[in-house]
Design an enzyme around this catalytic site. Structure first.
Site, PDB file in Angstrom:
ATOM      1  CE  LYS A   1      -2.774  13.500  -2.329  1.00  0.00           C
ATOM      2  NZ  LYS A   1      -3.807  12.824  -2.330  1.00  0.00           N
TER       3      LYS A   1
ATOM      4  NE  ARG B   1       0.302   5.993  -2.573  1.00  0.00           N
ATOM      5  CZ  ARG B   1      -0.459   5.163  -1.736  1.00  0.00           C
ATOM      6  NH1 ARG B   1       0.519   3.795  -1.606  1.00  0.00           N
ATOM      7  NH2 ARG B   1      -0.977   4.704  -0.746  1.00  0.00           N
TER       8      ARG B   1
ATOM      9  CG  ASP C   1      -8.212   7.140  -5.081  1.00  0.00           C
ATOM     10  OD1 ASP C   1      -7.905   8.455  -5.742  1.00  0.00           O
ATOM     11  OD2 ASP C   1      -8.569   7.344  -4.994  1.00  0.00           O
TER      12      ASP C   1
ATOM     13  CE  LYS D   1     -10.210  10.309  -4.001  1.00  0.00           C
ATOM     14  NZ  LYS D   1     -10.122   9.155  -3.062  1.00  0.00           N
TER      15      LYS D   1
ATOM     16  CG  ASP E   1      -7.565  12.192  -5.609  1.00  0.00           C
ATOM     17  OD1 ASP E   1      -7.831  11.267  -6.256  1.00  0.00           O
ATOM     18  OD2 ASP E   1      -7.000  11.468  -4.953  1.00  0.00           O
TER      19      ASP E   1
ATOM     20  CD  GLU F   1      -3.542  11.245  -6.074  1.00  0.00           C
ATOM     21  OE1 GLU F   1      -4.113  10.027  -5.376  1.00  0.00           O
ATOM     22  OE2 GLU F   1      -4.086  11.849  -5.440  1.00  0.00           O
TER      23      GLU F   1
ATOM     24  CG  ASP G   1      -5.704  14.818  -2.347  1.00  0.00           C
ATOM     25  OD1 ASP G   1      -5.716  14.562  -1.157  1.00  0.00           O
ATOM     26  OD2 ASP G   1      -5.604  13.946  -3.053  1.00  0.00           O
TER      27      ASP G   1
HETATM   28  N1  BES Z   1      -6.414  11.845  -1.258  1.00  0.00           N
HETATM   29  C1  BES Z   1      -6.526  10.708  -1.225  1.00  0.00           C
HETATM   30  C2  BES Z   1      -6.783  10.600   0.655  1.00  0.00           C
HETATM   31  C3  BES Z   1      -8.184  11.120   1.283  1.00  0.00           C
HETATM   32  C4  BES Z   1      -8.998   9.874   1.493  1.00  0.00           C
HETATM   33  C5  BES Z   1      -8.151  12.436   1.524  1.00  0.00           C
HETATM   34  C6  BES Z   1     -10.008  10.884   2.331  1.00  0.00           C
HETATM   35  C7  BES Z   1      -8.333  12.812   2.522  1.00  0.00           C
HETATM   36  C8  BES Z   1      -9.758  12.317   2.803  1.00  0.00           C
HETATM   37  C9  BES Z   1      -5.509   9.833  -2.066  1.00  0.00           C
HETATM   38  O1  BES Z   1      -4.628   9.839  -2.967  1.00  0.00           O
HETATM   39  C10 BES Z   1      -6.275   8.222  -2.035  1.00  0.00           C
HETATM   40  O2  BES Z   1      -7.476   8.661  -2.417  1.00  0.00           O
HETATM   41  N2  BES Z   1      -5.540   7.123  -1.667  1.00  0.00           N
HETATM   42  C11 BES Z   1      -5.996   5.925  -1.514  1.00  0.00           C
HETATM   43  C12 BES Z   1      -5.083   5.073  -1.472  1.00  0.00           C
HETATM   44  C13 BES Z   1      -5.708   3.614  -1.709  1.00  0.00           C
HETATM   45  C14 BES Z   1      -6.005   3.685  -3.546  1.00  0.00           C
HETATM   46  C15 BES Z   1      -4.763   2.991  -2.022  1.00  0.00           C
HETATM   47  C16 BES Z   1      -6.883   6.004  -0.155  1.00  0.00           C
HETATM   48  O3  BES Z   1      -6.595   6.000   0.866  1.00  0.00           O
HETATM   49  O4  BES Z   1      -8.421   5.290  -0.121  1.00  0.00           O
HETATM   50 ZN    ZN Z   2      -5.305  11.890  -3.337  1.00  0.00          ZN
HETATM   51 MN    MN Z   3      -6.237   9.650  -4.453  1.00  0.00          MN
END
Ligand code: BES
Ligand code: ZN
Ligand code: MN
Length: 494
Positions: free
Chosen positions: A257, A343, A339, A269, A262, A341, A280
């Site tokens: 990824k 996946r 968010d 966010k 992000d 994204e 990210d």
């Molecule tokens: N890049 C983030 C996950 C992340 C969070 C990595 C904190 C490192 C530190 C990912 O793209 C994301 O935003 N995931 C969301 C998913 C949710 C919207 C289902 C999350 O984990 O909040």
């Molecule tokens: Zn992300």
């Molecule tokens: Mn995200």
């Protein structure tokens, strides 16, 4: 830093390092040093609470610095403990003006560890710990800048240790490349510039292809492209190939990824801590560093590395919550949350990888979910897999290099959580937040075409807020040593 091995001490260095075993038992070299210095070593031990516990240190500051390092119990050293001892020595000396050090620690052994391995692992620990990202510091005071340039490890097995260390050094170069890419801010590293960094590997013999948006459009990668469409930066897919084995050997593959920033997109966010989302692209960074390590050490294996590079931004052209995108696999996705994204990027990158290369297996790495940090903190990364043998090999490699993995379940019963009302699948659960890391993995599984596959959620381990045994605060490079070991233990031809 220059690291070497020698079978006899030269006594010219700014600092001399010797080991002390558990219960303050002096090693042979510590004993000799004590004699040569009128009993100072023993005295210092007695005047301090120094027990020779693993990682304990004591510094005697004469004309020549003497550093005592605790080695723990005799015969119980491991790769991880040797790495940590090396890291400890490097940390202490880098806080001094010393430029050179002679490490007189021989006879360190353990169950799976002979003396030359121990020496090489100590040296590797010191090297890994010494890396820092200081290119943007223009006003650092001189006494904050590490001066240590030279470390010589004294061991009767110097020739053997030198040979072993050569490979470890190549792997460390890969780790450093990853750390550098992950540390860089998102105004410097964006899809195109990250693709250019990956392309630097061509000079090491890696074949690198960069697919632009037009090409991805032709391939039908609507999910990856949807994530990038709000950004002024164009998306990229980079394909790297290291062919170190016979043409007939089916490749193994790694997918990363690479979200270079992000923001969350329209599902934006919160501001606090958002700067962290520059890392990210950590999964992609690991794949690039791994390819560097493998090519430097000329690994006898065929490896494909595929990284999906996008910037997830809000904007007039950004993807909206509720949009439906079509993936290269033909499956459609309802994007309930922009968010989630990572996946979406991996859906197309995984499908492309299995479709084009028919590899033995795919392992993807991604800073995929905040939920994995809730579950595991920063000690283990999450492992999700449809294959027990691959999982076992990954976990074993991880234990050896202290990049540990904890396996989570996949199960068809989680599938209904990501049912969509209008498309084949939704990218998040509509209401519940339960098992966030598992549903993410369950989503990815749909794009693996049932090939042996493992997903490593590295959101908790790609970055560290505190100094670790072989890594200072910041980007860790977690995954490079793990995957390199997976390969050297299981997939290299003789
Ligand atoms: N890049 C983030 C996950 C992340 C969070 C990595 C904190 C490192 C530190 C990912 O793209 C994301 O935003 N995931 C969301 C998913 C949710 C919207 C289902 C999350 O984990 O909040
Ligand atoms: Zn992300
Ligand atoms: Mn995200």
């Amino acid at each position: 830093m220059k690291i070497s091995f020698s079978s006899s001490p030269a006594n010219k260095a700014d600092a001399i390092v010797v080991g002390v075993l558990k219960d303050a038992v002096l090693t042979k070299e510590a004993e000799e040093l004590d004699k040569a210095n009128g009993g100072q070593v023993r005295q210092a031990i007695e005047h301090n609470y120094f027990k020779g516990e693993e990682g304990q240190t004591l510094s005697l500051n004469g004309a020549q610095r003497i550093l005592l390092v605790g080695l723990g119990a005799k015969g119980e050293a491991t790769e991880v403990s040797c790495n940590a001892i090396g890291g400890k020595i490097a940390t202490l000396l880098r806080a001094t003006p010393d430029k050179s050090a002679e490490v007189r620690i021989s006879g360190l052994t353990g169950k799976a560890l002979n003396e030359e391995k121990a020496a090489s692992h100590m040296a590797a620990g010191a090297l890994l710990k010494s890396w820092r990202f200081d290119k943007y510091r223009t006003k650092e005071p001189a006494d904050k800048k590490p001066k240590l340039e030279n470390m010589v490890f004294i061991t009767p097995k110097a020739t053997e240790a030198t040979k072993l260390f050569e490979a470890a050094q190549h792997v460390a170069e890969g780790v450093f490349f990853t750390r550098e890419l992950v540390s860089e801010p998102a105004n410097i590293i964006y899809p195109e510039s990250l693709a250019a960094k990956a392309s630097e590997l061509t000079k090491l013999g890696v074949k690198v292809e960069v697919l632009d948006e037009k090409k991805m459009q032709e391939l039908g990668m609507g999910a990856l492209l949807g994530v990038g469409q709000g950004s002024a930066r164009e998306s990229r897919l980079v394909v790297m190939q290291w062919n170190g084995a016979d043409k007939k050997v089916q490749p193994i593959s790694f997918v990363g990824k690479g979200v270079t920033f992000d923001t969350g997109g329209i599902s934006i966010k919160p501001a606090g801590g958002m700067e962290e989302m520059k890392w990210d692209m950590g999964g992609a960074g690991v794949i690039i560093g791994l390819m560097k390590a493998l090519s430097l050490r000329k690994a006898k294996v065929n490896v494909v590395g595929v990284i999906g590079l996008v910037e997830n931004m809000p904007g007039g052209n950004a993807q909206r919550p509720g949009d439906v995108v079509k993936t290269m696999s033909g499956q459609t996705i309802e994007v309930l949350n922009t968010d989630a994204e990572g996946r979406l990027v991996l859906a197309d990158a995984l499908w492309y990888t299995q479709d084009r290369f028919k590899p033995q297996f795919m392992v993807d790495l991604a800073t995929l979910t905040g939920a994995i940090i809730i579950a595991l903190g920063h000690e283990y990364a999450g492992l999700f897999s449809n294959n027990d043998e691959l999982s076992k090999r990954l976990m074993e490699a991880g234990e050896q290099v202290d990049e540990k993995l904890c396996r989570f379940p996949l199960h068809k019963n989680y599938d209904k959580d990501i049912d969509s009302d209008i498309a084949d699948v939704a990218n998040v659960q509509k209401t519940a937040r339960a098992a966030g890391s598992i549903t993410a993995a369950q989503f990815l599984k749909r794009f693996t075409n049932d090939l042996p596959w493992a997903h490593l959620d590295i959101a908790g381990v790609a970055w560290t807020h505190k100094d670790l045994a072989v890594c200072e605060k910041g980007a860790t490079g977690y995954g490079v040593r793990l995957l390199d070991r997976l390969i050297s233990d299981n997939y290299e031809s003789k």
